[in-house]
Design a protein around this motif. Structure first.
Motif, PDB file in Angstrom:
ATOM      1  N   ILE A   1       0.843  -1.206   0.000  1.00 31.02           N
ATOM      2  CA  ILE A   1       0.000   0.000   0.000  1.00 31.02           C
ATOM      3  C   ILE A   1       0.872   1.248   0.000  1.00 31.02           C
ATOM      4  CG2 ILE A   1      -1.604   1.363   1.397  1.00 31.02           C
ATOM      5  CD1 ILE A   1      -2.798  -1.403   2.316  1.00 31.02           C
ATOM      6  N   GLU A   2       1.850   1.295   0.893  1.00 26.63           N
ATOM      7  CA  GLU A   2       2.684   2.485   1.009  1.00 26.63           C
ATOM      8  C   GLU A   2       3.525   2.729  -0.243  1.00 26.63           C
ATOM      9  OE1 GLU A   2       4.682   2.031   4.793  1.00 26.63           O
ATOM     10  OE2 GLU A   2       2.752   2.176   5.865  1.00 26.63           O
ATOM     11  N   LYS A   3       4.035   1.668  -0.843  1.00 24.52           N
ATOM     12  CA  LYS A   3       4.804   1.810  -2.091  1.00 24.52           C
ATOM     13  C   LYS A   3       3.913   2.357  -3.204  1.00 24.52           C
ATOM     14  CE  LYS A   3       8.967   0.389  -1.163  1.00 24.52           C
ATOM     15  NZ  LYS A   3      10.134   1.243  -1.334  1.00 24.52           N
ATOM     16  N   ALA A   4       2.714   1.834  -3.315  1.00 23.19           N
ATOM     17  CA  ALA A   4       1.796   2.295  -4.361  1.00 23.19           C
ATOM     18  C   ALA A   4       1.371   3.740  -4.121  1.00 23.19           C
ATOM     19  CB  ALA A   4       0.579   1.382  -4.432  1.00 23.19           C
TER      20      ALA A   4
ATOM     21  N   ALA B   1       2.948   6.048  -2.548  1.00 17.89           N
ATOM     22  CA  ALA B   1       4.088   6.932  -2.774  1.00 17.89           C
ATOM     23  C   ALA B   1       4.245   7.261  -4.259  1.00 17.89           C
ATOM     24  CB  ALA B   1       5.368   6.298  -2.226  1.00 17.89           C
ATOM     25  N   LYS B   2       3.789   6.354  -5.110  1.00 25.13           N
ATOM     26  CA  LYS B   2       3.859   6.570  -6.558  1.00 25.13           C
ATOM     27  C   LYS B   2       2.547   7.110  -7.120  1.00 25.13           C
ATOM     28  CE  LYS B   2       7.438   3.155  -7.351  1.00 25.13           C
ATOM     29  NZ  LYS B   2       8.464   3.900  -8.056  1.00 25.13           N
ATOM     30  N   LYS B   3       1.639   7.496  -6.204  1.00 29.07           N
ATOM     31  CA  LYS B   3       0.333   8.067  -6.580  1.00 29.07           C
ATOM     32  C   LYS B   3      -0.541   7.071  -7.360  1.00 29.07           C
ATOM     33  CE  LYS B   3       1.509  12.434  -5.383  1.00 29.07           C
ATOM     34  NZ  LYS B   3       1.909  12.412  -4.031  1.00 29.07           N
ATOM     35  N   ILE B   4      -0.368   5.793  -7.066  1.00 22.53           N
ATOM     36  CA  ILE B   4      -1.178   4.743  -7.692  1.00 22.53           C
ATOM     37  C   ILE B   4      -2.445   4.570  -6.864  1.00 22.53           C
ATOM     38  CG2 ILE B   4      -1.298   2.287  -8.262  1.00 22.53           C
ATOM     39  CD1 ILE B   4       1.780   2.417  -8.645  1.00 22.53           C
ATOM     40  N   LYS B   5      -3.572   4.600  -7.513  1.00 25.91           N
ATOM     41  CA  LYS B   5      -4.845   4.376  -6.815  1.00 25.91           C
ATOM     42  C   LYS B   5      -4.978   2.888  -6.514  1.00 25.91           C
ATOM     43  CE  LYS B   5      -7.023   8.380  -8.759  1.00 25.91           C
ATOM     44  NZ  LYS B   5      -7.720   9.215  -7.845  1.00 25.91           N
ATOM     45  N   ILE B   6      -5.480   2.602  -5.323  1.00 25.01           N
ATOM     46  CA  ILE B   6      -5.538   1.228  -4.829  1.00 25.01           C
ATOM     47  C   ILE B   6      -6.961   0.877  -4.418  1.00 25.01           C
ATOM     48  CG2 ILE B   6      -4.666  -0.397  -3.099  1.00 25.01           C
ATOM     49  CD1 ILE B   6      -2.390   1.652  -2.623  1.00 25.01           C
ATOM     50  N   VAL B   7      -7.328  -0.371  -4.652  1.00 27.06           N
ATOM     51  CA  VAL B   7      -8.547  -0.957  -4.109  1.00 27.06           C
ATOM     52  C   VAL B   7      -8.130  -2.260  -3.429  1.00 27.06           C
ATOM     53  CG1 VAL B   7     -10.820  -1.936  -4.625  1.00 27.06           C
ATOM     54  CG2 VAL B   7      -9.985   0.023  -5.959  1.00 27.06           C
ATOM     55  N   LEU B   8      -8.502  -2.406  -2.173  1.00 25.18           N
ATOM     56  CA  LEU B   8      -8.240  -3.648  -1.445  1.00 25.18           C
ATOM     57  C   LEU B   8      -9.447  -4.567  -1.585  1.00 25.18           C
ATOM     58  CD1 LEU B   8      -6.800  -2.183   1.895  1.00 25.18           C
ATOM     59  CD2 LEU B   8      -5.574  -2.757  -0.217  1.00 25.18           C
ATOM     60  N   LEU B   9      -9.201  -5.848  -1.581  1.00 25.72           N
ATOM     61  CA  LEU B   9     -10.288  -6.822  -1.592  1.00 25.72           C
ATOM     62  C   LEU B   9     -10.101  -7.784  -0.429  1.00 25.72           C
ATOM     63  CD1 LEU B   9      -9.662  -6.299  -4.892  1.00 25.72           C
ATOM     64  CD2 LEU B   9     -11.637  -7.788  -4.986  1.00 25.72           C
ATOM     65  N   THR B  10     -11.171  -8.001   0.312  1.00 31.73           N
ATOM     66  CA  THR B  10     -11.137  -9.052   1.326  1.00 31.73           C
ATOM     67  C   THR B  10     -11.237 -10.386   0.591  1.00 31.73           C
ATOM     68  OG1 THR B  10     -13.528  -9.060   1.685  1.00 31.73           O
ATOM     69  CG2 THR B  10     -12.213  -7.550   3.047  1.00 31.73           C
ATOM     70  N   PRO B  11     -10.893 -11.480   1.261  1.00 32.41           N
ATOM     71  CA  PRO B  11     -10.861 -12.764   0.557  1.00 32.41           C
ATOM     72  C   PRO B  11     -12.250 -13.285   0.191  1.00 32.41           C
ATOM     73  CG  PRO B  11     -10.509 -13.093   2.891  1.00 32.41           C
ATOM     74  CD  PRO B  11     -10.507 -11.610   2.659  1.00 32.41           C
TER      75      PRO B  11
END
Length: 119
Positions: free
Chosen positions: A25-28, A30-40
């Motif tokens: 998450i932090e690496k992404a 830092a590069k301004k990459i939008k993230i979506v997390l998914l639970t299992p």
């Protein structure tokens, strides 16, 4: 970027899993990459109705990470849990023990579409 590793993370434990997710998450971010997390998605070898099921614990951890980093979470696990609590048979949504079939994937895809404004 979608992050969805919790099914495999059970082998490394909650603490190492959390550290790995935070790193990604932090690496992404830092590069301004939008993230979506998914639970299992579920594993039929666990009791999805139990609050003590291992995947329930990973789900809680992922939801907390979403809040911590202010990023969206698709809560796949609770989608399936709600179905089972409503009387649905989990096997109807699974290709094998811990992988959804087309119908199960469609449930998750529908939530992703909602997130992006497609209903």
């Amino acid at each position: 970027m979608f992050i969805d590793y919790a099914l495999n993370d059970r082998n490394i434990g909650l603490e190492r899993s959390k550290a790995a997710w935070q790193y990604m998450i932090e690496k992404a971010l830092a590069k301004k990459i939008k993230i979506v997390l998914l639970t299992p998605t579920p594993d039929m070898q666990e009791d999805i109705k139990s609050s003590e099921a291992p995947l329930e614990k990973y789900t809680s951890q992922i939801l907390a990470l979403g809040k911590q980093y202010h990023i969206p979470v698709i809560d796949s696990y609770h989608i399936f849990k709600k179905l089972v609590k409503g009387g649905e048979n989990l096997i109807d949504y699974m290709a094998q023990s811990n992988y959804p079939n087309a119908l199960g994937h469609q449930l998750v895809a529908n939530e992703i579409c909602k997130l992006f404004g497609f209903n």
